[in-house]
Design a protein around this motif. Structure first.
Motif, PDB file in Angstrom:
ATOM      1  N   SER A 181      94.333  52.514 -91.297  1.00 14.53           N
ATOM      2  CA  SER A 181      94.744  52.933 -90.357  1.00 14.53           C
ATOM      3  C   SER A 181      94.918  51.001 -88.966  1.00 14.53           C
ATOM      4  O   SER A 181      93.453  50.667 -89.763  1.00 14.53           O
ATOM      5  CB  SER A 181      93.245  53.325 -89.559  1.00 14.53           C
ATOM      6  OG  SER A 181      93.827  52.618 -87.753  1.00 14.53           O
ATOM      7  N   GLN A 236      91.502  55.391 -92.936  1.00 16.33           N
ATOM      8  CA  GLN A 236      90.752  56.353 -91.663  1.00 16.33           C
ATOM      9  C   GLN A 236      89.375  55.641 -91.625  1.00 16.33           C
ATOM     10  O   GLN A 236      88.694  55.180 -92.706  1.00 16.33           O
ATOM     11  CB  GLN A 236      91.189  57.889 -90.634  1.00 16.33           C
ATOM     12  CG  GLN A 236      92.371  58.049 -91.056  1.00 16.33           C
ATOM     13  CD  GLN A 236      92.652  57.058 -90.224  1.00 16.33           C
ATOM     14  OE1 GLN A 236      93.291  57.026 -89.158  1.00 16.33           O
ATOM     15  NE2 GLN A 236      94.360  57.542 -90.527  1.00 16.33           N
ATOM     16  N   GLU A 249      96.783  56.766 -95.488  1.00 11.86           N
ATOM     17  CA  GLU A 249      96.141  56.093 -94.625  1.00 11.86           C
ATOM     18  C   GLU A 249      95.223  56.328 -94.177  1.00 11.86           C
ATOM     19  O   GLU A 249      94.880  57.430 -93.790  1.00 11.86           O
ATOM     20  CB  GLU A 249      97.373  56.119 -93.098  1.00 11.86           C
ATOM     21  CG  GLU A 249      96.426  55.113 -92.057  1.00 11.86           C
ATOM     22  CD  GLU A 249      97.261  55.961 -91.013  1.00 11.86           C
ATOM     23  OE1 GLU A 249      98.314  55.222 -90.687  1.00 11.86           O
ATOM     24  OE2 GLU A 249      97.152  56.322 -90.440  1.00 11.86           O
TER      25      GLU A 249
END
Length: 187
Positions: free
Chosen positions: A19, A110, A108
């Motif tokens: 992110s 985070q 992805e």
């Protein structure tokens, strides 16, 4: 994510991204607050994915999921459970596509919540309380507030200056943003 296909098809590719808020990730918070509710498989999965994080990820620079399973020394069910727990706690977002090279999964990573945000999240705090018990939960609550004044703050009057007290920005540039800003935001 749909259940029609296993995400751990050994022949499928994967890449790891992060992110834009990844710089807010805090390892200590991850260990103290997330690990008790994630369990060992998800905790290991996160760190395995993190080792594959590349500063300039590219769709063509993919690895086979079979390599991830070997790295984890885990079976499909354990790996899938780890991914699901990471997704459920907000530590991972998963994307997929099929192209000329085959199936691809993009993981992805985070950032962690702050300790206070974690404690204030109803679902996460309930899971944490159930995992660590009342005494440890209280300790973690104290950790979350370790830099705050506590009850003394009630009598303090805030006199913090706002942005426009300290900086003078042309009103026209605020309402009509420069091209450089809008282009960078789109990326």
């Amino acid at each position: 994510m749909t259940k029609s296909k296993s995400i751990f098809d050994p022949g499928a590719g994967y890449i790891v991204t992060a992110s834009h808020q990844w710089s807010n990730f805090n390892e200590k918070v991850f260990e103290l607050f997330y690990q008790p509710i994630l369990g060992t498989a998800a905790f290991a999965m996160f760190h395995a994915l993190r080792t594959q994080l590349n500063e300039k990820p590219a769709i063509s620079d993919r690895h086979l999921q079979s390599q991830l399973l070997v790295q984890l020394n885990a079976g499909l069910r354990t790996a899938e459970e780890g991914i699901q727990r990471l997704e459920a706690t907000g530590m991972l977002r998963t994307f997929t596509q099929t192209d000329q090279l085959g199936d691809l999964f993009v993981y992805e990573l985070q950032p962690t919540l702050t300790p206070a945000e974690f404690i204030n999240d109803n679902l996460l705090s309930i899971l944490l309380l159930e995992a660590v018990g009342e005494a440890r939960f209280k300790e973690l609550g104290e950790f979350a507030n370790r830099f705050a004044l506590g009850s003394h703050q009630v009598t303090l009057k805030e006199i913090t200056h706002n942005f426009f007290d300290a900086f003078h920005v042309d009103d026209q540039r605020i309402t009509h943003l420069p091209t450089e800003i809008t282009t960078t935001r789109k990326k």
